[in-house]
Design a protein around this motif. Structure first.
Motif, mmCIF file in Angstrom:
data_model
loop_
_atom_site.group_PDB
_atom_site.id
_atom_site.type_symbol
_atom_site.label_atom_id
_atom_site.label_comp_id
_atom_site.label_asym_id
_atom_site.label_seq_id
_atom_site.Cartn_x
_atom_site.Cartn_y
_atom_site.Cartn_z
ATOM 1 N N UNK A 179 -20.537 59.974 36.682
ATOM 2 C CA UNK A 179 -19.173 59.544 36.371
ATOM 3 C C UNK A 179 -18.689 58.451 37.310
ATOM 4 N N UNK A 180 -19.053 58.567 38.572
ATOM 5 C CA UNK A 180 -18.542 57.659 39.589
ATOM 6 C C UNK A 180 -19.355 56.375 39.727
ATOM 7 N N UNK A 181 -20.537 56.335 39.133
ATOM 8 C CA UNK A 181 -21.413 55.175 39.286
ATOM 9 C C UNK A 181 -21.263 54.239 38.083
ATOM 10 N N UNK A 182 -20.743 53.036 38.285
ATOM 11 C CA UNK A 182 -20.505 52.137 37.155
ATOM 12 C C UNK A 182 -21.788 51.597 36.517
ATOM 13 N N UNK A 183 -22.930 51.753 37.177
ATOM 14 C CA UNK A 183 -24.174 51.200 36.649
ATOM 15 C C UNK A 183 -24.949 52.180 35.780
ATOM 16 N N UNK A 184 -24.463 53.390 35.625
ATOM 17 C CA UNK A 184 -25.163 54.386 34.821
ATOM 18 C C UNK A 184 -24.904 54.165 33.335
ATOM 19 N N UNK A 185 -25.675 54.841 32.536
ATOM 20 C CA UNK A 185 -25.515 54.771 31.082
ATOM 21 C C UNK A 185 -24.135 55.288 30.667
ATOM 22 N N UNK A 186 -23.711 54.944 29.453
ATOM 23 C CA UNK A 186 -22.418 55.378 28.941
ATOM 24 C C UNK A 186 -22.406 56.835 28.507
ATOM 25 N N UNK A 187 -23.568 57.414 28.294
ATOM 26 C CA UNK A 187 -23.638 58.787 27.811
ATOM 27 C C UNK A 187 -24.520 59.615 28.735
ATOM 28 N N UNK A 188 -24.062 60.817 29.027
ATOM 29 C CA UNK A 188 -24.850 61.775 29.799
ATOM 30 C C UNK A 188 -25.281 62.870 28.835
ATOM 31 N N UNK A 189 -26.576 63.050 28.675
ATOM 32 C CA UNK A 189 -27.105 64.016 27.726
ATOM 33 C C UNK A 189 -27.439 65.299 28.480
ATOM 34 N N UNK A 190 -26.714 66.357 28.198
ATOM 35 C CA UNK A 190 -26.929 67.655 28.825
ATOM 36 C C UNK A 190 -27.679 68.533 27.839
ATOM 37 N N UNK A 191 -28.880 68.933 28.214
ATOM 38 C CA UNK A 191 -29.682 69.748 27.301
ATOM 39 C C UNK A 191 -30.259 70.934 28.056
#
Length: 160
Positions: free
Chosen positions: A55-67
Motif C-alpha cells: 500500500x505504501x510503495x508507489x512502485x508496486x502493482x495496482x492490485x494485490x492478489x491474496x490467495x
C-alpha cells in the motif's frame, strides 16, 4: 448554491439510485461493526506487513492478489485491510500510515448467507456508488454512462 446546481445534484442522485447496491456489503456500514471479524492481535502479521508495504510503495502493482486454501484467513485479512484503509490507519500496531493518501475508495464484502452479497450481481454497482461518494470528481462521468445506458446496473458483469 444556484438553482441549476441543486437541480443537477438531484438529477445525479436519481441516476445513481438506478445502481442497486448490496446493503451491508461495505466495510463502513453499521452491520459490519463486529470486531471479531478482524485479525486478532499477533496473527497474520507477516501478511499484513506485506500488504501494508504494498500500500505504501508507489512502485508496486495496482492490485494485490491474496490467495490461499479455504479457512486460512483470506476474508479476515481482507476485512482488516479494508477497515484499516477506511480509517486510514496501519494494519499492524495501529500506527498511522506513512503515506496519508492511502484510503479506501470502495469495498464489497461477500457473505454466503446474504442473497445480495453471495454473488457478483451487485458487485460493480456497489463499488461504483461507493467510489462516487469518495471521489466526487467521477460522479458526472458515471452519471453520463447511466444516462446513456439506463439499465447498465442490471446488465451482465462483463457489460458493466
Amino acid at each position: 448554491m444556484s438553482t441549476y446546481h441543486l437541480l443537477w445534484e438531484t438529477k445525479e442522485a436519481q441516476l445513481l439510485s438506478k445502481l442497486h447496491i448490496a446493503e451491508g456489503a461495505t466495510v463502513d456500514c453499521d452491520d459490519d461493526q463486529d470486531t471479531t471479524s478482524d485479525c486478532l492481535e499477533g496473527t497474520q502479521v507477516n501478511t499484513l506487513e506485506l500488504i501494508q508495504h504494498w500500500l505504501e510503495c508507489p512502485n508496486y502493482e495496482n492490485m494485490f492478489w491474496l490467495s490461499g486454501m479455504a479457512g486460512t484467513g483470506k476474508s479476515t485479512i481482507s476485512r482488516t485491510v479494508a477497515k484499516a484503509c477506511h480509517l486510514n490507519r496501519s494494519m499492524v500496531n495501529q500506527n498511522p500510515l506513512q503515506r496519508r493518501n492511502v484510503v479506501l475508495g470502495a469495498s464489497f464484502l461477500f457473505d454466503k448467507n446474504d442473497d445480495d452479497r453471495k454473488t457478483t450481481k451487485h458487485l460493480f454497482t456497489t463499488l461504483c456508488r461507493g467510489l462516487t461518494e469518495h471521489m466526487p470528481n467521477i460522479k458526472s462521468d458515471v452519471c453520463d454512462v447511466i444516462s446513456a445506458h439506463p439499465n447498465i446496473g442490471s446488465e451482465s458483469i462483463s457489460k458493466q
